[in-house]
Design a protein around this motif. Sequence first.
Motif, PDB file in Angstrom:
ATOM      1  N   PHE A   1       0.997  -1.216   0.054  1.00 14.35           N
ATOM      2  CA  PHE A   1       0.132   0.019  -0.027  1.00 14.35           C
ATOM      3  C   PHE A   1       0.721   1.237   0.184  1.00 14.35           C
ATOM      4  CE2 PHE A   1      -2.182   3.114   3.122  1.00 14.35           C
ATOM      5  CZ  PHE A   1      -2.830   3.901   2.047  1.00 14.35           C
ATOM      6  N   LEU A   2       1.812   1.265   0.891  1.00 19.23           N
ATOM      7  CA  LEU A   2       2.770   2.403   0.990  1.00 19.23           C
ATOM      8  C   LEU A   2       3.688   2.577  -0.399  1.00 19.23           C
ATOM      9  CD1 LEU A   2       3.998   1.970   4.623  1.00 19.23           C
ATOM     10  CD2 LEU A   2       2.378   3.757   3.870  1.00 19.23           C
ATOM     11  N   LEU A   3       3.818   1.594  -1.066  1.00 18.11           N
ATOM     12  CA  LEU A   3       4.356   1.592  -2.466  1.00 18.11           C
ATOM     13  C   LEU A   3       3.688   2.290  -3.461  1.00 18.11           C
ATOM     14  CD1 LEU A   3       7.066   0.424  -4.119  1.00 18.11           C
ATOM     15  CD2 LEU A   3       5.433  -1.246  -4.629  1.00 18.11           C
ATOM     16  N   PHE A   4       2.442   1.977  -3.524  1.00 14.91           N
ATOM     17  CA  PHE A   4       1.411   2.695  -4.609  1.00 14.91           C
ATOM     18  C   PHE A   4       1.142   3.915  -4.041  1.00 14.91           C
ATOM     19  CE2 PHE A   4       1.398  -1.751  -6.224  1.00 14.91           C
ATOM     20  CZ  PHE A   4       1.254  -1.511  -7.611  1.00 14.91           C
ATOM     21  N   GLY A   5       1.039   4.231  -2.673  1.00 13.64           N
ATOM     22  CA  GLY A   5       0.780   5.355  -2.324  1.00 13.64           C
ATOM     23  C   GLY A   5       1.739   6.349  -2.812  1.00 13.64           C
ATOM     24  N   SER A   6       2.862   6.076  -2.508  1.00  9.78           N
ATOM     25  CA  SER A   6       4.042   6.955  -3.080  1.00  9.78           C
ATOM     26  C   SER A   6       3.854   7.080  -4.708  1.00  9.78           C
ATOM     27  CB  SER A   6       5.233   6.262  -2.831  1.00  9.78           C
ATOM     28  OG  SER A   6       5.529   6.070  -1.325  1.00  9.78           O
ATOM     29  N   VAL A   7       3.431   6.098  -5.288  1.00 14.55           N
ATOM     30  CA  VAL A   7       3.513   6.023  -6.687  1.00 14.55           C
ATOM     31  C   VAL A   7       2.502   6.963  -7.190  1.00 14.55           C
ATOM     32  CG1 VAL A   7       2.568   4.691  -8.767  1.00 14.55           C
ATOM     33  CG2 VAL A   7       4.354   3.540  -7.378  1.00 14.55           C
ATOM     34  N   ILE A   8       1.286   6.976  -6.306  1.00 10.55           N
ATOM     35  CA  ILE A   8      -0.003   7.952  -6.546  1.00 10.55           C
ATOM     36  C   ILE A   8       0.466   9.227  -6.526  1.00 10.55           C
ATOM     37  CG2 ILE A   8      -2.019   8.701  -5.792  1.00 10.55           C
ATOM     38  CD1 ILE A   8      -2.743   5.598  -5.065  1.00 10.55           C
ATOM     39  N   GLN A   9       1.458   9.641  -5.499  1.00 11.26           N
ATOM     40  CA  GLN A   9       1.854  11.059  -5.227  1.00 11.26           C
ATOM     41  C   GLN A   9       2.726  11.423  -6.526  1.00 11.26           C
ATOM     42  OE1 GLN A   9       0.565  12.839  -2.955  1.00 11.26           O
ATOM     43  NE2 GLN A   9      -0.399  10.888  -2.121  1.00 11.26           N
ATOM     44  N   LEU A  10       3.565  10.559  -6.893  1.00  9.08           N
ATOM     45  CA  LEU A  10       4.362  10.969  -8.063  1.00  9.08           C
ATOM     46  C   LEU A  10       3.555  11.184  -9.234  1.00  9.08           C
ATOM     47  CD1 LEU A  10       7.293  11.271  -8.526  1.00  9.08           C
ATOM     48  CD2 LEU A  10       7.584   8.909  -9.108  1.00  9.08           C
ATOM     49  N   ILE A  11       2.507  10.385  -9.546  1.00  4.17           N
ATOM     50  CA  ILE A  11       1.575  10.537 -10.437  1.00  4.17           C
ATOM     51  C   ILE A  11       0.824  11.928 -10.502  1.00  4.17           C
ATOM     52  CG2 ILE A  11      -0.383   9.796 -11.935  1.00  4.17           C
ATOM     53  CD1 ILE A  11       0.377   6.731 -10.863  1.00  4.17           C
ATOM     54  N   ALA A  12       0.509  12.298  -9.434  1.00  4.90           N
ATOM     55  CA  ALA A  12      -0.351  13.489  -9.067  1.00  4.90           C
ATOM     56  C   ALA A  12       0.595  14.912  -9.403  1.00  4.90           C
ATOM     57  CB  ALA A  12      -0.506  13.644  -7.503  1.00  4.90           C
ATOM     58  N   CYS A  13       2.002  14.611  -8.898  1.00  2.64           N
ATOM     59  CA  CYS A  13       2.885  15.567  -9.231  1.00  2.64           C
ATOM     60  C   CYS A  13       2.882  16.026 -10.927  1.00  2.64           C
ATOM     61  CB  CYS A  13       4.384  15.420  -9.146  1.00  2.64           C
ATOM     62  SG  CYS A  13       4.465  15.399  -7.177  1.00  2.64           S
ATOM     63  N   ALA A  14       3.108  14.946 -11.432  1.00  2.78           N
ATOM     64  CA  ALA A  14       3.006  15.040 -13.211  1.00  2.78           C
ATOM     65  C   ALA A  14       1.821  15.744 -13.690  1.00  2.78           C
ATOM     66  CB  ALA A  14       3.485  13.690 -13.718  1.00  2.78           C
ATOM     67  N   SER A  15       0.668  15.006 -13.256  1.00  2.00           N
ATOM     68  CA  SER A  15      -0.615  15.528 -13.479  1.00  2.00           C
ATOM     69  C   SER A  15      -0.733  16.989 -13.052  1.00  2.00           C
ATOM     70  CB  SER A  15      -1.605  14.714 -12.810  1.00  2.00           C
ATOM     71  OG  SER A  15      -3.022  15.207 -13.229  1.00  2.00           O
ATOM     72  N   ASN A  16      -0.464  17.676 -12.157  1.00  2.00           N
ATOM     73  CA  ASN A  16      -0.635  18.823 -11.692  1.00  2.00           C
ATOM     74  C   ASN A  16       0.245  19.808 -12.565  1.00  2.00           C
ATOM     75  OD1 ASN A  16      -2.480  18.177  -9.962  1.00  2.00           O
ATOM     76  ND2 ASN A  16      -1.209  18.291  -8.157  1.00  2.00           N
ATOM     77  N   ILE A  17       1.507  19.428 -12.540  1.00  7.68           N
ATOM     78  CA  ILE A  17       2.318  20.659 -13.171  1.00  7.68           C
ATOM     79  C   ILE A  17       2.001  20.756 -14.648  1.00  7.68           C
ATOM     80  CG2 ILE A  17       4.309  18.846 -13.835  1.00  7.68           C
ATOM     81  CD1 ILE A  17       5.018  22.417 -12.406  1.00  7.68           C
ATOM     82  N   TYR A  18       1.471  19.965 -15.221  1.00  8.43           N
ATOM     83  CA  TYR A  18       1.054  19.760 -16.469  1.00  8.43           C
ATOM     84  C   TYR A  18       0.273  21.101 -16.843  1.00  8.43           C
ATOM     85  CZ  TYR A  18      -0.530  18.495 -21.218  1.00  8.43           C
ATOM     86  OH  TYR A  18      -1.063  18.552 -22.630  1.00  8.43           O
ATOM     87  N   TYR A  19      -0.576  21.382 -16.005  1.00 10.85           N
ATOM     88  CA  TYR A  19      -1.661  22.395 -15.884  1.00 10.85           C
ATOM     89  C   TYR A  19      -0.875  23.762 -16.032  1.00 10.85           C
ATOM     90  CZ  TYR A  19      -4.871  18.534 -15.781  1.00 10.85           C
ATOM     91  OH  TYR A  19      -5.425  17.651 -16.229  1.00 10.85           O
ATOM     92  N   ILE A  20       0.237  23.843 -15.740  1.00  9.30           N
ATOM     93  CA  ILE A  20       1.034  24.687 -15.651  1.00  9.30           C
ATOM     94  C   ILE A  20       1.972  25.026 -17.043  1.00  9.30           C
ATOM     95  CG2 ILE A  20       2.716  26.391 -14.410  1.00  9.30           C
ATOM     96  CD1 ILE A  20       1.947  25.816 -11.905  1.00  9.30           C
ATOM     97  N   ASN A  21       2.650  24.051 -17.434  1.00  8.08           N
ATOM     98  CA  ASN A  21       3.449  23.989 -18.363  1.00  8.08           C
ATOM     99  C   ASN A  21       3.120  22.717 -18.950  1.00  8.08           C
ATOM    100  OD1 ASN A  21       5.872  23.659 -20.205  1.00  8.08           O
ATOM    101  ND2 ASN A  21       7.094  24.669 -18.707  1.00  8.08           N
ATOM    102  N   ASP A  22       2.618  22.885 -20.113  1.00  8.22           N
ATOM    103  CA  ASP A  22       2.272  21.539 -21.101  1.00  8.22           C
ATOM    104  C   ASP A  22       3.259  21.444 -22.115  1.00  8.22           C
ATOM    105  OD1 ASP A  22       1.698  24.009 -22.691  1.00  8.22           O
ATOM    106  OD2 ASP A  22      -0.630  23.090 -22.851  1.00  8.22           O
ATOM    107  N   LYS A  23       4.454  22.074 -22.189  1.00  7.37           N
ATOM    108  CA  LYS A  23       5.088  21.763 -23.236  1.00  7.37           C
ATOM    109  C   LYS A  23       5.954  20.613 -22.955  1.00  7.37           C
ATOM    110  CE  LYS A  23       6.313  26.686 -24.086  1.00  7.37           C
ATOM    111  NZ  LYS A  23       5.175  27.210 -23.343  1.00  7.37           N
TER     112      LYS A  23
END
Length: 492
Positions: free
Chosen positions: A108-130
């Motif tokens: 669970f903690l492994l995939f919890g960390s995975v989700i945070q990493l995915i969320a980082c990429a998902s969020n920053i895309y809405y500032i810089n989509d280059k």
Amino acid sequence: VKSLLWHGGSVYDAWFSCASNQVAQVLLTLPYSFSQMGMLSGIILQIFYGVLGSWTAYLISVLYTEYRSRKEKENVSFKNHVIQWFEVLDGLLGPYWKAIGLAFNCTFLLFGSVIQLIACASNIYYINDKLDKRTWTYIFGACCATTVFIPSFHNYRIWSFLGLAMTTYTAWYLTIASLVHGQAEGVTHQGPTKLVLYFTGATNILYTFGGHAVTVEIMHAMWKPQKFKSIYLLATLYVFTLTIPSATSVYWAFGDQLLDHSNAFSLLPHSAWRDAAVILMLIHQFITFGFACTPLYFVWEKVVGMHDTKSICLRAVCRLPVVIPIWFLAIIFPFFGPINSAVGSLLVSFTVYIIPALAHMFTYKSASARKDSLHGSVIWMLKRQLESFPFRSLYRKLNAAEKPPFFLPSWTAVYALNTFTVIWVLVIGFGLGGWASMANFIKQVDTFGLFAKCYQCPPSPSSSETTECLRYICGIFGFAVVSLLGYSTLLY
């Protein structure tokens, strides 16, 4: 300054840690869940799973106290050792429980960390989509790897405070921005329309209030861990003030459009306020990544025999292999939103609901294990006084099983509530939730494929402007490295 900023262990530190860790990127996916299951069900299940999660967090705290008191009677010292959940299960119930707890908790903690990493990429895309989301995942994987320099939960004092402040800003930004925007043209609110969507949304909410997989580590970081018992409930009550208004407002404004937009940022208009919320959530997800990964670091240190090492540099090098599979899994499964539900149904259901309830029942199944209950008695009050007095041996003798909490009249009521928790989560969370979330997850794989380059991204024109992207990369990575190095310098 070092003590004020970094060395936390008070009740307030534990509250900030629980509240900050409980609500992170799920804040952005709860409107998506509301579109799947409807507003009324979304609100009711938030309250239900929040209360149920607080109950199982209480059970975990009781079992930790029981385990530690038994070990203290045997004169075991935990000076350079962090107690973890699987060790509590081992000490109270034996090696089979240890293996089950270790498997579920670490996964669970492994995939919890995975989700945070995915969320980082998902969020920053809405500032810089280059750059596409997969490239941002590479970048943030390197940034989050710097959490190896944070020794333990003692050292999250300033991070927890800042993380909760950032989440609070984001929650109220979502609420106010949605109300100011008003309802989108032709908005509809048809949810729930399919059972598979309903139970997918329900398991995301189960995941939201299942953040107490790090409860034991937070308790161990406290100076007086026996005071933890109501902290998680108080943290949950505050979290309600963030999750319910924001999810309700965004769903009211955008309705069924959210079914194809799992990240709430994607529907809100671009503005400086939104950019600020995105940046703050990125920093908070970095902190939450550390929260989820730190117990994994401890487990790995114990496996390779480095847990007692005082050198932060040696421990950091030792911890790095833990980040690699997290990085890789985030690239394989970039499905922000659906992966939350899958993890909630398959892992959270057992890790923080079913196993704690069963462990509590088995630990206190015999009359002898329950007969010396002290909670609420005169002896309990005396024990609290003796704890910090020079009568340590007498304190250990008094440290027996705890009475049921004041709102449950007997052990029968405790067992009834634990049985209900196990059956409900097993049938609704794991059974129906597992079916729905995996069906939705498989649909995402079929639609976007594994290693999706840019999950749920709109078509964008190609651009050769890489200078600005490089500035973003250098700025983000530089911030993470400088912050952690400065932090380590103050610590040591």
